[in-house]
Design an enzyme around this catalytic site. Structure first.
Site, mmCIF file in Angstrom:
data_model
loop_
_atom_site.group_PDB
_atom_site.id
_atom_site.type_symbol
_atom_site.label_atom_id
_atom_site.label_comp_id
_atom_site.label_asym_id
_atom_site.label_seq_id
_atom_site.Cartn_x
_atom_site.Cartn_y
_atom_site.Cartn_z
ATOM 1 N N HIS A 23 17.518 -10.793 22.394
ATOM 2 C CA HIS A 23 17.596 -9.533 21.549
ATOM 3 C C HIS A 23 17.507 -10.062 20.096
ATOM 4 O O HIS A 23 16.969 -9.190 19.212
ATOM 5 C CB HIS A 23 19.027 -8.695 21.790
ATOM 6 C CG HIS A 23 18.841 -7.881 22.976
ATOM 7 N ND1 HIS A 23 19.481 -8.449 24.142
ATOM 8 C CD2 HIS A 23 18.140 -6.718 23.293
ATOM 9 C CE1 HIS A 23 19.280 -7.397 25.056
ATOM 10 N NE2 HIS A 23 18.365 -6.485 24.647
ATOM 11 N N HIS A 29 11.539 -8.667 27.549
ATOM 12 C CA HIS A 29 12.082 -8.730 28.842
ATOM 13 C C HIS A 29 12.326 -7.476 29.589
ATOM 14 O O HIS A 29 12.242 -6.323 29.294
ATOM 15 C CB HIS A 29 13.540 -9.362 28.535
ATOM 16 C CG HIS A 29 14.494 -8.410 27.544
ATOM 17 N ND1 HIS A 29 14.228 -8.376 26.319
ATOM 18 C CD2 HIS A 29 15.506 -7.588 27.834
ATOM 19 C CE1 HIS A 29 15.226 -7.508 25.781
ATOM 20 N NE2 HIS A 29 15.845 -7.028 26.447
ATOM 21 N N CYS A 64 21.932 2.438 31.763
ATOM 22 C CA CYS A 64 20.818 1.287 31.422
ATOM 23 C C CYS A 64 21.180 0.005 31.566
ATOM 24 O O CYS A 64 22.355 -0.225 31.001
ATOM 25 C CB CYS A 64 20.182 1.717 30.328
ATOM 26 S SG CYS A 64 21.011 1.728 28.915
ATOM 27 N N HIS A 66 20.033 -4.515 32.377
ATOM 28 C CA HIS A 66 18.974 -5.480 32.579
ATOM 29 C C HIS A 66 19.171 -6.263 33.894
ATOM 30 O O HIS A 66 20.295 -6.211 34.643
ATOM 31 C CB HIS A 66 18.939 -6.789 31.868
ATOM 32 C CG HIS A 66 19.028 -6.243 30.175
ATOM 33 N ND1 HIS A 66 20.188 -6.105 29.562
ATOM 34 C CD2 HIS A 66 18.021 -6.125 29.419
ATOM 35 C CE1 HIS A 66 19.835 -5.588 28.245
ATOM 36 N NE2 HIS A 66 18.479 -5.794 28.302
ATOM 37 N N GLU A 84 28.847 1.570 35.902
ATOM 38 C CA GLU A 84 29.181 2.355 34.653
ATOM 39 C C GLU A 84 29.627 3.602 34.833
ATOM 40 O O GLU A 84 30.715 3.893 33.996
ATOM 41 C CB GLU A 84 27.921 2.429 33.833
ATOM 42 C CG GLU A 84 27.383 1.233 33.232
ATOM 43 C CD GLU A 84 26.351 1.327 32.097
ATOM 44 O OE1 GLU A 84 25.956 2.478 31.799
ATOM 45 O OE2 GLU A 84 25.307 0.491 31.611
ATOM 46 N N GLU A 109 15.014 -4.615 20.212
ATOM 47 C CA GLU A 109 14.792 -4.334 21.616
ATOM 48 C C GLU A 109 13.588 -4.502 21.903
ATOM 49 O O GLU A 109 12.588 -3.797 21.181
ATOM 50 C CB GLU A 109 15.234 -2.812 21.834
ATOM 51 C CG GLU A 109 16.774 -2.596 22.039
ATOM 52 C CD GLU A 109 17.561 -3.156 23.473
ATOM 53 O OE1 GLU A 109 17.179 -4.238 24.063
ATOM 54 O OE2 GLU A 109 18.052 -2.366 23.966
ATOM 55 N N GLU A 111 11.681 -4.451 25.228
ATOM 56 C CA GLU A 111 11.653 -4.177 26.861
ATOM 57 C C GLU A 111 10.610 -3.664 27.436
ATOM 58 O O GLU A 111 10.002 -2.635 26.817
ATOM 59 C CB GLU A 111 13.213 -3.276 26.959
ATOM 60 C CG GLU A 111 14.323 -4.130 26.465
ATOM 61 C CD GLU A 111 15.556 -3.677 26.949
ATOM 62 O OE1 GLU A 111 16.659 -4.128 26.737
ATOM 63 O OE2 GLU A 111 15.607 -2.242 27.298
#
Length: 182
Positions: A23, A29, A64, A66, A84, A109, A111
Site C-alpha cells: 500500500h 494486488h 472487503c 485481501h 467481520e 490503493e 487493487e
C-alpha cells in the site's frame, strides 16, 4: 506479517508482499469486496472501525479484504464475511475491476478487486475491531447519500456502486423476479 498477492492486469500472480509495503508503494494486488442484500433488496453496508489503517470511519460495502497467498478467492470472501460481520451465506462472483487511488495516511490503493454478491436476512454480529456500525439501506436512498455526501464513503465502494448507477442493476439482485428494472 500479513502478505498480499501481487498480480498483473490479467490477475496473474507475480509475487507476494507485506500488506503495508504494497500500500505504500502502490503495487497492484488482489482484493475482494462483498455485497450482501436482504430479501427487501436493501444493501448491508458497514462503517469501518475508526482505528483501521486507512479509511477509518467511512461507510463501505458489507466487507472487503485481501486473500492470503494461495487462498481461493471465494473462500477468502466467505471467511472475511464471517470474521467481520458474523454472517455466512452463499456468494457468487459478479465481476472484477482495477482501481488506483491515494488514501489517507499516504497510502495507495492499487487493487484488482473481485466483487462477490450474496443474499441473507441475517442480522450481523460485528467484529468491533473491524466494524464500527452497520445498516441495511434501500438502494435508492443509498444512491442519494452517495451523491450528497461522497466523502462519507470509501473510494472502492463509490466505484463499485457507480456500476449500479450506470445501469448494471442486475449485479445487485439475487434473481430477475426481485429486480424492478427487468
Amino acid at each position: 506479517m500479513t502478505e498480499v498477492v501481487l498480480v498483473n492486469e490479467l490477475d496473474e500472480v507475480v509475487g507476494t508482499m507485506e500488506k503495508m509495503e504494497a500500500h505504500q508503494k502502490g503495487l497492484l494486488h488482489r482484493a475482494f469486496s462483498v455485497f450482501i442484500l436482504n430479501s427487501k433488496n436493501e444493501l448491508l453496508i458497514q462503517q469501518r472501525a475508526l482505528n483501521k489503517y486507512h479509511s477509518g470511519g467511512l461507510w463501505t460495502n458489507t466487507c472487503c479484504s485481501h486473500p492470503f497467498p494461495g487462498e481461493d478467492l471465494k473462500h477468502a470472501a466467505e471467511r472475511r464475511l464471517y470474521e467481520e460481520m458474523g454472517i455466512t451465506c452463499q456468494l457468487r462472483h459478479a465481476f472484477h475491476f482495477i482501481y488506483h487511488a491515494h488514501l489517507d495516511c499516504e497510502l495507495i490503493e492499487h487493487e484488482l478487486d473481485h466483487v462477490f454478491i450474496g443474499t441473507t436476512d441475517d442480522i450481523p454480529r460485528i467484529n468491533t475491531n473491524e466494524v464500527n456500525d452497520f445498516a441495511y439501506v434501500n438502494l435508492n436512498k443509498l444512491q442519494d447519500q452517495l451523491s450528497k455526501n461522497p466523502e462519507l464513503f470509501t473510494v472502492w465502494f463509490k466505484i463499485i456502486f457507480s456500476r449500479f448507477r450506470d445501469g448494471t442493476t442486475n449485479l445487485f439482485y439475487s434473481d430477475k423476479q426481485n429486480n424492478p428494472d427487468t
